[in-house]
Design a protein around this motif. Sequence first.
Motif, short mmCIF file in Angstrom:
data_model
loop_
_atom_site.label_atom_id
_atom_site.label_comp_id
_atom_site.label_asym_id
_atom_site.label_seq_id
_atom_site.Cartn_x
_atom_site.Cartn_y
_atom_site.Cartn_z
N VAL A 139 42.87 42.83 23.23
CA VAL A 139 42.08 44.07 23.26
C VAL A 139 42.85 45.15 22.51
CG1 VAL A 139 40.83 43.54 25.40
CG2 VAL A 139 42.98 44.78 25.52
N GLY A 177 30.40 40.19 28.42
CA GLY A 177 30.70 41.46 29.10
C GLY A 177 29.97 41.58 30.43
N ASP A 201 40.22 42.86 45.82
CA ASP A 201 41.55 43.06 45.24
C ASP A 201 41.80 42.22 43.99
OD1 ASP A 201 41.38 40.94 46.98
OD2 ASP A 201 43.33 41.22 47.91
N VAL A 239 37.36 42.95 21.71
CA VAL A 239 37.79 41.86 22.60
C VAL A 239 37.77 40.62 21.72
CG1 VAL A 239 37.39 40.60 24.74
CG2 VAL A 239 36.69 43.00 24.57
N TRP A 299 44.91 39.01 47.12
CA TRP A 299 45.81 38.80 48.26
C TRP A 299 45.02 38.28 49.46
CZ3 TRP A 299 45.96 41.27 53.09
CH2 TRP A 299 47.13 41.09 53.85
N GLY A 314 41.54 46.97 48.11
CA GLY A 314 41.32 47.06 46.66
C GLY A 314 40.34 48.17 46.34
N GLY A 369 33.48 40.90 43.73
CA GLY A 369 34.06 41.12 42.39
C GLY A 369 34.99 40.00 41.98
N GLY A 380 39.49 49.24 43.31
CA GLY A 380 39.14 49.19 41.89
C GLY A 380 37.66 49.54 41.77
N GLY A 392 35.51 47.61 44.66
CA GLY A 392 35.78 48.04 46.04
C GLY A 392 35.27 49.45 46.28
N PHE A 449 45.08 39.22 27.32
CA PHE A 449 44.76 38.75 28.68
C PHE A 449 44.37 37.28 28.64
CE2 PHE A 449 43.94 43.24 28.50
CZ PHE A 449 44.49 43.71 29.70
N ALA A 463 42.37 36.88 25.41
CA ALA A 463 41.61 37.97 24.76
C ALA A 463 42.58 39.06 24.32
CB ALA A 463 40.59 38.54 25.73
N GLU A 492 44.17 50.96 48.61
CA GLU A 492 44.41 50.72 47.19
C GLU A 492 45.90 50.84 46.88
OE1 GLU A 492 42.99 49.63 44.33
OE2 GLU A 492 44.85 50.18 43.32
N GLY A 493 46.42 49.85 46.16
CA GLY A 493 47.85 49.80 45.87
C GLY A 493 48.32 50.82 44.86
N VAL A 537 38.02 48.49 28.72
CA VAL A 537 36.69 49.09 28.82
C VAL A 537 35.71 48.04 29.32
CG1 VAL A 537 37.14 50.64 26.84
CG2 VAL A 537 35.94 48.48 26.45
N SER A 538 34.55 48.49 29.79
CA SER A 538 33.51 47.55 30.23
C SER A 538 32.19 47.95 29.60
CB SER A 538 33.34 47.59 31.75
OG SER A 538 34.51 47.11 32.38
C1 LIG Z 1 39.51 41.39 28.15
C2 LIG Z 1 38.48 41.63 29.20
C3 LIG Z 1 37.32 42.30 28.87
C4 LIG Z 1 36.33 42.52 29.82
N1 LIG Z 1 35.17 43.16 29.47
C5 LIG Z 1 34.18 43.31 30.38
C6 LIG Z 1 32.94 43.95 30.03
O1 LIG Z 1 32.71 44.38 28.90
N2 LIG Z 1 31.98 44.07 30.98
C7 LIG Z 1 32.16 43.59 32.26
O2 LIG Z 1 31.24 43.68 33.08
N3 LIG Z 1 33.33 43.01 32.62
C8 LIG Z 1 34.34 42.86 31.73
N4 LIG Z 1 35.51 42.27 32.10
C9 LIG Z 1 35.73 41.90 33.51
C10 LIG Z 1 36.13 43.11 34.35
O3 LIG Z 1 37.25 43.77 33.77
C11 LIG Z 1 36.46 42.67 35.77
O4 LIG Z 1 35.39 41.89 36.26
C12 LIG Z 1 36.67 43.88 36.69
O5 LIG Z 1 37.81 44.62 36.32
C13 LIG Z 1 36.80 43.45 38.14
O6 LIG Z 1 36.84 44.58 38.96
P1 LIG Z 1 37.38 44.45 40.46
O7 LIG Z 1 37.25 45.82 41.06
O8 LIG Z 1 36.74 43.29 41.14
O9 LIG Z 1 38.91 44.05 40.29
P2 LIG Z 1 40.11 44.87 39.64
O10 LIG Z 1 39.62 45.72 38.53
O11 LIG Z 1 41.17 43.88 39.37
O12 LIG Z 1 40.56 45.84 40.83
C14 LIG Z 1 41.27 45.37 41.95
C15 LIG Z 1 41.97 46.56 42.60
O13 LIG Z 1 42.63 46.11 43.76
C16 LIG Z 1 43.94 46.67 43.82
N5 LIG Z 1 44.77 45.71 44.58
C17 LIG Z 1 45.08 44.44 44.21
N6 LIG Z 1 45.82 43.86 45.18
C18 LIG Z 1 45.95 44.78 46.17
C19 LIG Z 1 46.58 44.76 47.45
N7 LIG Z 1 47.22 43.69 47.90
N8 LIG Z 1 46.53 45.89 48.22
C20 LIG Z 1 45.86 47.00 47.77
N9 LIG Z 1 45.25 47.06 46.57
C21 LIG Z 1 45.29 45.97 45.79
C22 LIG Z 1 44.36 46.84 42.36
O14 LIG Z 1 45.33 47.86 42.22
C23 LIG Z 1 43.02 47.21 41.71
O15 LIG Z 1 42.81 48.61 41.69
C24 LIG Z 1 36.51 42.03 31.15
C25 LIG Z 1 37.68 41.36 31.50
C26 LIG Z 1 38.65 41.14 30.53
C27 LIG Z 1 39.91 40.37 30.90
#
Ligand SMILES: Cc1cc2nc3c(=O)[nH]c(=O)nc-3n(C[C@H](O)[C@H](O)[C@H](O)COP(=O)(O)OP(=O)(O)OC[C@H]3O[C@@H](n4cnc5c(N)ncnc54)[C@H](O)[C@@H]3O)c2cc1C
Length: 401
Positions: free
Chosen positions: A188, A298, A163, A225, A168, A10, A287, A12, A15, A268, A186, A33-34, A49-50
């Motif tokens: 957006v 947020g 991820d 949101v 996964w 992952g 994460g 994102g 990661g 969402f 939510a 990364e997928g 956005v965050s």
């Molecule tokens: C409506 C909404 C508003 C939000 N607003 C905020 C905010 O203002 N502030 C804040 O702090 N948080 C906010 N969040 C939360 C925030 O968006 C998440 O906590 C954040 O995106 C998590 O990041 P991550 O890297 O853990 O996961 P993700 O962003 O989900 O990234 C996971 C990555 O892993 C990859 N992946 C998945 N499975 C596989 C696989 N099997 N093999 C390879 N790659 C894979 C995906 O392609 C992706 O790039 C919000 C959430 C929502 C739903």
Amino acid sequence: MQSVDVAIIGGGMVGLTLAAALADTELRVAVIEGQLPAPELAPLPDLRVSALSRASERILRRTGAWPGIEARRLSPYSKMEVWEQDSFASIQFDAERLAQPNLGYIVENRVIQLALLDRVNQLSNVTLLAPERCKNIAFGESEAWLSMESGKNLTAKLVVGADGANSWVRHQLDIPLTHWDYGHSAIVANIRCDEAHDQTARQIFRPQGPLAFLPLAESNLCSIVWSVQPEEAELLCGLSDEEFNKSLTAASDHRLGLCKVDGERQTFPLKMRYARDFVRDRVALVGDAAHTIHPLAGQGVNLGLLDAASLAQELKALWHHEQDIGKKANLRHYERWRKAEAAKMITAMQAFRDVFDGSNPAKKLVRDLGMLIADKAPGVKDEFMRRALGLSGELPELAKY
Ligand SMILES: Cc1cc2nc3c(=O)[nH]c(=O)nc-3n(C[C@H](O)[C@H](O)[C@H](O)COP(=O)(O)OP(=O)(O)OC[C@H]3O[C@@H](n4cnc5c(N)ncnc54)[C@H](O)[C@@H]3O)c2cc1C
């Protein structure tokens, strides 16, 4: 067969932050990364956005990703206003009064990811495998074996699940999940308002759920949101732009004048998730793979970036002391540390939700009086702001002043 020390599944925001935080170490890192994000930004900001806290800003600065964010697009906000719909009470936060340059930044998720990718691509100890996905995972005494969809194989001393919410890695290990539905979806969208946002983030608590207006770089453009029950979200998303604008303007108490949606709306479903184990032998979760919370404050990705910085710190210390970085017993400190911080955040989100739930007039009066008192009590406000800036709790070195 390629051998690495840390395989991060992952790439994102979380990661990639972990990979960037392992720069300048002897650890060999692979990020799998997928789907890579499109590099070109449109004039209208992305819908996802965050709100980045000060702690996240420090982590992203110290891992070298901040210049890439500044070069693309970010919107600092210097005030925050929280109120309950149709109420006499509100709480205001002001960066100047708190002797802070701002209260945080609104940044598109893709901007953060692209800036981190720039940084990670410069690191000699990090290999990016993308687009690529893992097909199988197996474990031995001292390493994990990963096979990819492309046919490549990889061994790693530690596999990190970064991820996302439907991880996964978490599924492969059958890690149990505590979860509940927040009963909200939510919506957006990008919104053009009659009134300038004045770099103020606004949060309105409504009986149906909170509505946030996050100020973007253009002075009249906000990202919303809007949390409502799933049926209402479906209804609102099915409205014409004109009907949606009327509903949104009313829900915002007309504070920014007429609100007009620009572009599409997305929905969402909101769920709390908390993995029972954040670590197993040869595996760690970070994460959203480890926890998801309501976006009302947020804090989701802010919590995730702190996981990444904390895990990097633990791994560096283990490596320095020639300890096995994949052994569960050695990862237990990371697990206790981050589970405690995630649990605190989940409890706080639930408390917010419970306090503002429903429209019982007696409960509303108590809430409003509480808000009035909180607004006049600097101690309460300062503590609230420390939490929002991500400066409370046990911080990893990368997030400290
Ligand atoms: C409506 C909404 C508003 C939000 N607003 C905020 C905010 O203002 N502030 C804040 O702090 N948080 C906010 N969040 C939360 C925030 O968006 C998440 O906590 C954040 O995106 C998590 O990041 P991550 O890297 O853990 O996961 P993700 O962003 O989900 O990234 C996971 C990555 O892993 C990859 N992946 C998945 N499975 C596989 C696989 N099997 N093999 C390879 N790659 C894979 C995906 O392609 C992706 O790039 C919000 C959430 C929502 C739903």
